[in-house]
Design an enzyme around this catalytic site. Structure first.
Site, PDB file in Angstrom:
ATOM      1  N   ASP A  95      14.330  69.685 -45.786  1.00 19.48           N
ATOM      2  CA  ASP A  95      15.471  70.343 -45.172  1.00 19.48           C
ATOM      3  C   ASP A  95      14.994  71.081 -43.921  1.00 19.48           C
ATOM      4  O   ASP A  95      14.141  71.971 -44.004  1.00 19.48           O
ATOM      5  CB  ASP A  95      16.061  71.340 -46.185  1.00 19.48           C
ATOM      6  CG  ASP A  95      17.551  71.505 -46.042  1.00 19.48           C
ATOM      7  OD1 ASP A  95      18.036  71.523 -44.896  1.00 19.48           O
ATOM      8  OD2 ASP A  95      18.224  71.640 -47.084  1.00 19.48           O
ATOM      9  N   ASP A 208      20.074  70.735 -41.261  1.00 17.93           N
ATOM     10  CA  ASP A 208      21.105  71.703 -41.642  1.00 17.93           C
ATOM     11  C   ASP A 208      22.059  71.975 -40.470  1.00 17.93           C
ATOM     12  O   ASP A 208      21.594  72.173 -39.334  1.00 17.93           O
ATOM     13  CB  ASP A 208      20.381  73.007 -42.026  1.00 17.93           C
ATOM     14  CG  ASP A 208      21.264  74.049 -42.667  1.00 17.93           C
ATOM     15  OD1 ASP A 208      21.794  73.775 -43.752  1.00 17.93           O
ATOM     16  OD2 ASP A 208      21.413  75.142 -42.091  1.00 17.93           O
ATOM     17  N   GLU A 261      23.749  67.371 -41.489  1.00 17.37           N
ATOM     18  CA  GLU A 261      24.894  68.049 -42.097  1.00 17.37           C
ATOM     19  C   GLU A 261      25.848  68.451 -40.978  1.00 17.37           C
ATOM     20  O   GLU A 261      25.481  69.223 -40.096  1.00 17.37           O
ATOM     21  CB  GLU A 261      24.443  69.294 -42.858  1.00 17.37           C
ATOM     22  CG  GLU A 261      25.608  69.941 -43.598  1.00 17.37           C
ATOM     23  CD  GLU A 261      25.369  71.394 -43.952  1.00 17.37           C
ATOM     24  OE1 GLU A 261      25.985  71.866 -44.908  1.00 17.37           O
ATOM     25  OE2 GLU A 261      24.585  72.069 -43.261  1.00 17.37           O
ATOM     26  N   HIS A 335      24.441  71.852 -53.185  1.00 20.32           N
ATOM     27  CA  HIS A 335      24.178  73.253 -53.542  1.00 20.32           C
ATOM     28  C   HIS A 335      25.211  74.214 -52.948  1.00 20.32           C
ATOM     29  O   HIS A 335      25.119  75.409 -53.186  1.00 20.32           O
ATOM     30  CB  HIS A 335      22.790  73.621 -53.031  1.00 20.32           C
ATOM     31  CG  HIS A 335      22.719  73.532 -51.530  1.00 20.32           C
ATOM     32  ND1 HIS A 335      22.797  72.328 -50.862  1.00 20.32           N
ATOM     33  CD2 HIS A 335      22.637  74.486 -50.580  1.00 20.32           C
ATOM     34  CE1 HIS A 335      22.763  72.545 -49.562  1.00 20.32           C
ATOM     35  NE2 HIS A 335      22.663  73.849 -49.361  1.00 20.32           N
ATOM     36  N   ASP A 336      26.132  73.711 -52.143  1.00 18.28           N
ATOM     37  CA  ASP A 336      27.155  74.570 -51.532  1.00 18.28           C
ATOM     38  C   ASP A 336      28.539  74.351 -52.130  1.00 18.28           C
ATOM     39  O   ASP A 336      29.507  74.949 -51.660  1.00 18.28           O
ATOM     40  CB  ASP A 336      27.270  74.268 -50.024  1.00 18.28           C
ATOM     41  CG  ASP A 336      26.043  74.686 -49.249  1.00 18.28           C
ATOM     42  OD1 ASP A 336      25.390  75.668 -49.652  1.00 18.28           O
ATOM     43  OD2 ASP A 336      25.741  74.037 -48.236  1.00 18.28           O
TER      44      ASP A 336
HETATM   45  C1  GLC Z   1      24.139  74.816 -44.714  1.00 17.48           C
HETATM   46  C2  GLC Z   1      23.457  74.956 -46.042  1.00 17.48           C
HETATM   47  C3  GLC Z   1      23.898  76.250 -46.656  1.00 17.48           C
HETATM   48  C4  GLC Z   1      23.474  77.371 -45.753  1.00 17.48           C
HETATM   49  C5  GLC Z   1      23.976  77.159 -44.329  1.00 17.48           C
HETATM   50  C6  GLC Z   1      23.265  78.051 -43.367  1.00 17.48           C
HETATM   51  O1  GLC Z   1      25.513  74.725 -44.823  1.00 17.48           O
HETATM   52  O2  GLC Z   1      23.718  73.841 -46.825  1.00 17.48           O
HETATM   53  O3  GLC Z   1      23.385  76.415 -47.941  1.00 17.48           O
HETATM   54  O4  GLC Z   1      23.966  78.581 -46.232  1.00 17.48           O
HETATM   55  O5  GLC Z   1      23.757  75.846 -43.884  1.00 17.48           O
HETATM   56  O6  GLC Z   1      21.935  77.631 -43.199  1.00 17.48           O
END
Ligand code: GLC
Ligand code: MG
Length: 578
Positions: A95, A208, A261, A335-336
């Protein structure tokens, strides 16, 4: 393409397995469980961040990109983990959180100390001369975790105003300062981070919130009274910066696999990010399909999912990416997100049926499926009863905001319970022990229903785990799944997600056509079947006792009746039918 027939397993290291008895998962814990991971048949394991971090956002606030958090292990542990996975043909996917750093990162500290070079790494802006609070902030942007997206740079006076007169941008928590990618040195540093891990043999990366790196200068207000994220999302520079990063790092490895993402994104932008000739990324996560239970687009609401809207989104994205030559990452959980089983299925009476139906819906689709730890055993949201059970900053902020807005605490809790990220972050349930086989001590986040749902029980005779293994294997066996063309089927049916996949390899080889039907309802539904598939073979179903192996002898009529949360995939293999 290497990743078209691949499946990725996602591990939240803090919650997978604790090997040293501190209640927090760690890398050696994951090493112990490599045989289990290998038994799934997956190709990559995406690890959420395990780098040094003060932990305000559970590791997404990174203070050193090129080291392992001592609570998680050492660099030697990482190398051993990578080698152990590698021995099973599995690659780690790391990540990369490159939109922001922890305010404890050396770069931010040196900016605070006044070093111009490091000030230029961040968005540091003077207060607006014209406005009273909060309009004195450089822009009206809202943090994704609530509150304004600007925080005082350095010490503050009694009114909370920065003595420096300056603010820095944080689209997430105030401890996560956005990096200014306009600065070529920042981009070079980002490539160095990726190259550091490439030197450790890593070939797969997840980036991310990467569509936030190309903010358009000058930073402009969102339309008054809105939280319109388009002002800083998917700017044209994102494509340039991704292409540059690709050339300077992972793109030099022919076997690299990347996923970006993309928050609040568009099909058009994602075609651009993933069409191979553009040399940006291999695939993207988007989240539109996971907002169909957001009332008026608001996350902190209670709403049953809009299944027709879900179907429309999955179809539009699949068709759109296919037409543009792009590639999607397919997922229900991470995880979100709260557990999809609780959102789209029936986690009680129809846990097996809805878990396997949801899996079927995405594993046979065009794209690369991701399995989030515990999904493969049908883990559910925890049975929490109080906000005190939750640890996540986002959940706690949301609860207090709802209460401050006048919601009764029980209602605020019900809303948070339906959407909280911690729902997915509870420890992996290995067995029915007090701490779920995750740890010998009280875990950092409490598991609740390991007595019923755990790996040992699934391995001993459960039906969800074997179903996942079969789906994962099918993608490798059948090019119609990994490479076939997608077409919608019965798009207007309000209950059943249907699609067709077709693969015509040519050269005299038989082609294949696949029909996938997934019922999102807890009652029987009737759906049409195309004539050529009515005599098809049953490729997979979650009601095997009710279905023959093939309909060749006694073809289905023009429709088929599906049981609650039934998934049924029929296949015909013949050059004639294509
Ligand atoms: C992404 C991650 C999340 C995090 C955010 C800020 O959305 O998946 O868990 O809080 O980025 O890094
Ligand atoms: Mg530990």
């Amino acid at each position: 393409m290497t990743f078209h027939d691949a499946v990725v397993y996602q591990i939240y290291p803090k919650s997978f397995r604790d090997s040293d008895g501190d209640g927090v998962g760690d890398l050696r814990g994951i090493i112990d469980k490599v045989p289990y991971i290998a038994s799934l048949g997956v190709d990559y394991v995406w690890f959420n961040p395990f780098y040094p971090s003060p932990g305000h956002d559970n590791g997404y606030d990174i203070s050193d990109y090129c080291a392992v958090d001592p609570a998680m292990g050492t660099m030697e542990d990482f190398d051993e983990l990578a080698a152990t996975l590698g021995a099973h043909g599995i690659s780690p996917m790391l990540d990369m959180v490159l939109n922001h750093v922890s305010t404890e990162h050396e770069w931010f500290r040196r900016a605070l100390a006044g070093e111009q070079r490091y000030r230029d790494y961040f968005y540091i802006r003077p207060a607006r001369a014209d406005g009273a609070a909060p309009t004195h902030l450089p822009t009206n942007w809202v943090s994704k975790f609530g509150g304004p997206a600007w925080a005082p740079f350095g010490p503050v006076d009694d009114d909370g105003r920065p003595l420096s007169g300056e603010y820095y941008l944080h689209l997430f928590d105030p401890t996560q300062a956005d990096l200014d990618w306009h600065n070529p040195e920042v981009r070079a540093r980002a490539a160095e981070v990726v190259n550091f891990w490439r030197a450790h043999g890593v070939r797969a990366f997840r980036f991310d919130v990467i569509n936030l790196i190309g903010k358009t200068e000058p930073l402009a207000d969102a339309p008054a009274g809105t939280d319109d994220r388009r002002v800083y999302t998917d700017g044209p520079l994102v494509h340039d910066y991704l292409h540059e990063l690709n050339r300077a790092s992972f793109g030099q490895d022919p076997d690299s696999v990347t996923v970006g993402e993309m928050s609040s994104t568009s099909i058009e932008a994602c075609v651009g990010y993933t069409a191979p000739e553009r040399q940006e990324l291999a695939m993207v996560f988007n989240f539109h399909h996971l907002k169909v239970d957001y009332e008026n687009g608001e996350k902190w609401t209670l709403m049953a999912p809009d299944i027709p809207e879900l179907k429309r989104l999955l179809n539009d994205w699949t068709l759109g990416l296919q037409a543009g030559g792009g590639w999607n990452a397919l997922f229900w959980n991470n995880h979100d997100q709260p557990r999809a089983l609780n959102r789209f299925g029936d986690a009680g009476r129809h846990r097996y049926e809805s878990a396997t139906m949801l899996a079927t819906a995405i594993h046979l689709l065009r794209g690369t499926p991701y399995v989030y730890m515990g999904e493969e055993i049908g883990m559910t949201d925890p049975l929490y009863t109080s906000i005190e059970d939750y640890v996540d900053v986002e959940a706690r902020n949301a609860f207090h905001a709802l209460v401050d807005a006048g919601r009764p605490p029980e209602e605020a809790f019900a809303i948070v319970h339906s959407k909280a990220r911690d729902n997915a972050r509870t420890p992996m349930q290995w067995d029915d022990g007090e701490h779920a086989g995750f740890s010998d001590v009280e875990p950092w986040l409490r598991p609740t229903n390991q007595a019923e749902i755990n790996v040992a029980a699934e391995e001993a005779g459960g039906r969800i785990l074997p179903y996942y293994k079969r789906l994962i294997a099918l993608r490798k066996e059948l090019p119609v799944i990994s490479e076939g063309l997608y077409e919608p089927w019965e798009l207007d049916d309000p209950d059943v997600l249907g699609y067709l996949r077709t693969h015509a390899p040519g050269g005299g080889e038989p082609g294949a056509r696949l029909l996938v039907l997934c019922s999102f309802r807890d009652h029987d539904t009737e759906v049409r079947v195309p004539a050529d598939l009515a005599a098809g073979r049953v490729l997979i179903t979650n009601y095997p006792d009710r279905r023959p192996e093939s309909y060749a002898e006694r073809p289905l009529g023009p429709t088929v009746r599906l049981a609650p949360y039934e998934a049924l995939a029929l296949i015909v293999t013949s050059p004639d039918t294509l």
